[in-house]
Design a protein around this motif. Structure first.
Motif, PDB file in Angstrom:
ATOM      1  N   CYS A 131       0.844  -1.190   0.000  1.00  0.00           N
ATOM      2  CA  CYS A 131       0.000   0.000   0.000  1.00  0.00           C
ATOM      3  C   CYS A 131       0.886   1.249   0.000  1.00  0.00           C
ATOM      4  CB  CYS A 131      -0.937  -0.006   1.211  1.00  0.00           C
ATOM      5  SG  CYS A 131      -0.098   0.013   2.784  1.00  0.00           S
ATOM      6  N   PRO A 132       0.294   2.416  -0.263  1.00  0.00           N
ATOM      7  CA  PRO A 132       1.087   3.638  -0.269  1.00  0.00           C
ATOM      8  C   PRO A 132       1.646   3.981   1.115  1.00  0.00           C
ATOM      9  CG  PRO A 132      -1.042   3.984  -1.334  1.00  0.00           C
ATOM     10  CD  PRO A 132      -1.089   2.646  -0.672  1.00  0.00           C
ATOM     11  N   LEU A 133       2.746   4.705   1.123  1.00  0.00           N
ATOM     12  CA  LEU A 133       3.375   5.139   2.362  1.00  0.00           C
ATOM     13  C   LEU A 133       2.396   5.925   3.232  1.00  0.00           C
ATOM     14  CD1 LEU A 133       5.869   5.485   4.169  1.00  0.00           C
ATOM     15  CD2 LEU A 133       6.512   7.447   2.741  1.00  0.00           C
ATOM     16  N   GLY A 134       1.602   6.787   2.628  1.00  0.00           N
ATOM     17  CA  GLY A 134       0.631   7.583   3.372  1.00  0.00           C
ATOM     18  C   GLY A 134      -0.374   6.727   4.134  1.00  0.00           C
ATOM     19  N   THR A 135      -0.746   5.604   3.554  1.00  0.00           N
ATOM     20  CA  THR A 135      -1.676   4.687   4.217  1.00  0.00           C
ATOM     21  C   THR A 135      -1.038   4.098   5.471  1.00  0.00           C
ATOM     22  OG1 THR A 135      -2.737   4.150   2.120  1.00  0.00           O
ATOM     23  CG2 THR A 135      -3.038   2.580   3.920  1.00  0.00           C
ATOM     24  N   VAL A 136       0.217   3.715   5.359  1.00  0.00           N
ATOM     25  CA  VAL A 136       0.938   3.155   6.499  1.00  0.00           C
ATOM     26  C   VAL A 136       1.061   4.199   7.609  1.00  0.00           C
ATOM     27  CG1 VAL A 136       3.179   2.278   7.285  1.00  0.00           C
ATOM     28  CG2 VAL A 136       2.188   1.453   5.143  1.00  0.00           C
ATOM     29  N   LEU A 137       1.400   5.418   7.232  1.00  0.00           N
ATOM     30  CA  LEU A 137       1.531   6.487   8.229  1.00  0.00           C
ATOM     31  C   LEU A 137       0.199   6.752   8.922  1.00  0.00           C
ATOM     32  CD1 LEU A 137       3.833   8.924   6.231  1.00  0.00           C
ATOM     33  CD2 LEU A 137       4.491   7.445   8.152  1.00  0.00           C
ATOM     34  N   ALA A 138      -0.877   6.734   8.158  1.00  0.00           N
ATOM     35  CA  ALA A 138      -2.210   6.954   8.739  1.00  0.00           C
ATOM     36  C   ALA A 138      -2.576   5.800   9.677  1.00  0.00           C
ATOM     37  CB  ALA A 138      -3.252   7.092   7.637  1.00  0.00           C
ATOM     38  N   ARG A 139      -2.283   4.584   9.276  1.00  0.00           N
ATOM     39  CA  ARG A 139      -2.579   3.429  10.132  1.00  0.00           C
ATOM     40  C   ARG A 139      -1.838   3.526  11.466  1.00  0.00           C
ATOM     41  NH1 ARG A 139      -2.105  -1.341   5.548  1.00  0.00           N
ATOM     42  NH2 ARG A 139      -4.155  -0.974   4.606  1.00  0.00           N
ATOM     43  N   MET A 140      -0.582   3.941  11.400  1.00  0.00           N
ATOM     44  CA  MET A 140       0.203   4.072  12.626  1.00  0.00           C
ATOM     45  C   MET A 140      -0.372   5.188  13.502  1.00  0.00           C
ATOM     46  SD  MET A 140       2.663   2.638  14.173  1.00  0.00           S
ATOM     47  CE  MET A 140       3.990   2.843  15.324  1.00  0.00           C
ATOM     48  N   GLN A 141      -0.737   6.281  12.880  1.00  0.00           N
ATOM     49  CA  GLN A 141      -1.316   7.403  13.626  1.00  0.00           C
ATOM     50  C   GLN A 141      -2.617   6.977  14.318  1.00  0.00           C
ATOM     51  OE1 GLN A 141      -2.113  10.875  11.267  1.00  0.00           O
ATOM     52  NE2 GLN A 141      -2.966  12.004  12.979  1.00  0.00           N
ATOM     53  N   TYR A 142      -3.480   6.281  13.594  1.00  0.00           N
ATOM     54  CA  TYR A 142      -4.743   5.813  14.189  1.00  0.00           C
ATOM     55  C   TYR A 142      -4.485   4.780  15.287  1.00  0.00           C
ATOM     56  CZ  TYR A 142      -7.216   8.131  10.369  1.00  0.00           C
ATOM     57  OH  TYR A 142      -7.716   9.066   9.498  1.00  0.00           O
ATOM     58  N   ALA A 143      -3.524   3.899  15.067  1.00  0.00           N
ATOM     59  CA  ALA A 143      -3.190   2.889  16.083  1.00  0.00           C
ATOM     60  C   ALA A 143      -2.716   3.567  17.367  1.00  0.00           C
ATOM     61  CB  ALA A 143      -2.121   1.934  15.553  1.00  0.00           C
ATOM     62  N   LEU A 144      -1.834   4.542  17.242  1.00  0.00           N
ATOM     63  CA  LEU A 144      -1.326   5.246  18.419  1.00  0.00           C
ATOM     64  C   LEU A 144      -2.441   6.001  19.137  1.00  0.00           C
ATOM     65  CD1 LEU A 144       2.081   6.533  17.034  1.00  0.00           C
ATOM     66  CD2 LEU A 144       1.723   4.720  18.724  1.00  0.00           C
ATOM     67  N   ALA A 145      -3.348   6.599  18.378  1.00  0.00           N
ATOM     68  CA  ALA A 145      -4.470   7.325  18.990  1.00  0.00           C
ATOM     69  C   ALA A 145      -5.374   6.363  19.770  1.00  0.00           C
ATOM     70  CB  ALA A 145      -5.268   8.064  17.925  1.00  0.00           C
ATOM     71  N   LYS A 146      -5.643   5.196  19.188  1.00  0.00           N
ATOM     72  CA  LYS A 146      -6.491   4.208  19.867  1.00  0.00           C
ATOM     73  C   LYS A 146      -5.804   3.657  21.112  1.00  0.00           C
ATOM     74  CE  LYS A 146      -9.150   2.936  15.848  1.00  0.00           C
ATOM     75  NZ  LYS A 146      -9.453   1.952  14.833  1.00  0.00           N
ATOM     76  N   LEU A 147      -4.509   3.416  21.016  1.00  0.00           N
ATOM     77  CA  LEU A 147      -3.772   2.928  22.179  1.00  0.00           C
ATOM     78  C   LEU A 147      -3.728   3.978  23.276  1.00  0.00           C
ATOM     79  CD1 LEU A 147      -0.835   1.083  20.403  1.00  0.00           C
ATOM     80  CD2 LEU A 147      -2.752   0.054  21.637  1.00  0.00           C
ATOM     81  N   ARG A 148      -3.519   5.214  22.876  1.00  0.00           N
ATOM     82  CA  ARG A 148      -3.486   6.322  23.842  1.00  0.00           C
ATOM     83  C   ARG A 148      -4.822   6.402  24.581  1.00  0.00           C
ATOM     84  NH1 ARG A 148      -0.989   9.668  20.521  1.00  0.00           N
ATOM     85  NH2 ARG A 148      -2.908  10.413  19.625  1.00  0.00           N
TER      86      ARG A 148
END
Length: 91
Positions: free
Chosen positions: A60-77
């Motif tokens: 997938c595109p790099l932007g998708t990976v960055l967004a997934r990580m951002q959402y994962a961190l927000a959910k974990l937080r």
């Protein structure tokens, strides 16, 4: 390689945490992430891969990976806010 602050925090919380109960809650919160976010988070944290490498693996595109990580961190937080209330300001 520069590791974003939030990623460093979760690395420290999980891998250096001596409190078994908190470590289990962190692992449970990670397990509750949607599959794509969990995979991205795990490849970054456990595999210590660059985001570009993760994008190549996931096809997938790099932007998708960055967004997934951002959402994962927000959910974990959000999931761990009660355990780490003094870090609520973390962005």
């Amino acid at each position: 390689m520069i590791i974003p602050f939030n990623t460093c925090i979760f690395y420290l919380l999980y891998f250096l945490n001596k409190d078994t109960a908190k470590k289990e809650r962190i692992a449970a919160a990670v397990a509750e992430l949607p599959e794509a976010q969990r995979e991205t988070f795990s490849l970054r944290m456990d595999g210590r891969l660059a985001f570009k490498e993760i994008a190549d693996i996931q096809g997938c595109p790099l932007g998708t990976v960055l967004a997934r990580m951002q959402y994962a961190l927000a959910k974990l937080r959000a999931a761990l806010a009660a355990d780490y209330s003094d870090w609520k300001e973390m962005r």
